[in-house]
Enzyme design. Sequence first.
Site, PDB file in Angstrom:
ATOM      1  N   HIS A 117     -76.421 -49.473  14.243  1.00  0.00           N
ATOM      2  CA  HIS A 117     -77.052 -50.746  13.888  1.00  0.00           C
ATOM      3  C   HIS A 117     -76.541 -51.244  12.534  1.00  0.00           C
ATOM      4  CE1 HIS A 117     -80.595 -53.543  13.414  1.00  0.00           C
ATOM      5  NE2 HIS A 117     -80.347 -53.285  12.140  1.00  0.00           N
ATOM      6  N   GLU A 118     -76.572 -50.368  11.543  1.00  0.00           N
ATOM      7  CA  GLU A 118     -76.163 -50.799  10.196  1.00  0.00           C
ATOM      8  C   GLU A 118     -74.679 -51.161  10.172  1.00  0.00           C
ATOM      9  OE1 GLU A 118     -78.381 -51.581   8.221  1.00  0.00           O
ATOM     10  OE2 GLU A 118     -80.094 -50.449   8.969  1.00  0.00           O
ATOM     11  N   HIS A 139     -74.017 -54.666  11.237  1.00  0.00           N
ATOM     12  CA  HIS A 139     -74.071 -55.723  10.217  1.00  0.00           C
ATOM     13  C   HIS A 139     -72.715 -55.912   9.547  1.00  0.00           C
ATOM     14  CE1 HIS A 139     -78.291 -56.451  10.536  1.00  0.00           C
ATOM     15  NE2 HIS A 139     -78.654 -55.241  10.139  1.00  0.00           N
ATOM     16  N   ASP A 174     -79.663 -59.257  12.355  1.00  0.00           N
ATOM     17  CA  ASP A 174     -80.798 -58.592  13.003  1.00  0.00           C
ATOM     18  C   ASP A 174     -81.333 -59.459  14.136  1.00  0.00           C
ATOM     19  OD1 ASP A 174     -81.227 -56.078  11.661  1.00  0.00           O
ATOM     20  OD2 ASP A 174     -81.820 -57.225   9.885  1.00  0.00           O
TER      21      ASP A 174
HETATM   22 ZN   LIG Z   1     -80.516 -54.554  10.546  1.00  0.00          ZN
END
Ligand SMILES: [Zn+2]
Length: 190
Positions: A114-115, A118, A124
């Site tokens: 997830h990170e 980015h 998000d």
């Molecule tokens: Zn996030």
Amino acid sequence: MNSRISRAAVAFVATAGATLGVTVANPSPAAAAMTICYNTSQAPSFASIANQAATIWNNATTNLTLSPNCGSNLRIYQITGGGSYAVRTSLGNGRVYIDTQQAQQYSPLRIMTHEIGHILGLPDNYNGNCAILMSGGSAGTSCTNPYPSTTEANRVSNLFAGTRSAERTSGDTGGAVFRDSWPAAPATVG
Ligand SMILES: [Zn+2]
């Protein structure tokens, strides 16, 4: 005059192709995938997790390759408390912070992918859907899915279409700080 027109036509076609996300065979070196070198020297507990996350992203996307031990486009840190987050300095460049406490509640691999998402240009998307990687912690602690959806993966591939090198500092997606990317759970009351 003719060559000027033809250059303009080529530029138009290239722009249209990029806009439409069309994959066009291009013989020039500019078509090479962007290499994103990640460094886990500041996150020893998560080095193998980072490697797994890199493999997931590499398998799911085109136009980019996450690679260890070749540089520091992406620095990964481990922190204690405060929630995991990411700081993107430009597309494919930045820092990821993994909260070791949070990684005991949630799947550390899902947090990592997830990170990194980015850094790869994704925002998000807190809709609680475990099938969506960027839904992050909104999908709950039982959600361990570490894979981007097809839509998410294709978005990343399109963002990286045409990138040329890890040295690129401006692009389709500029810098952004995702400070509340994966907020720490509020303290239990009562
Ligand atoms: Zn996030």
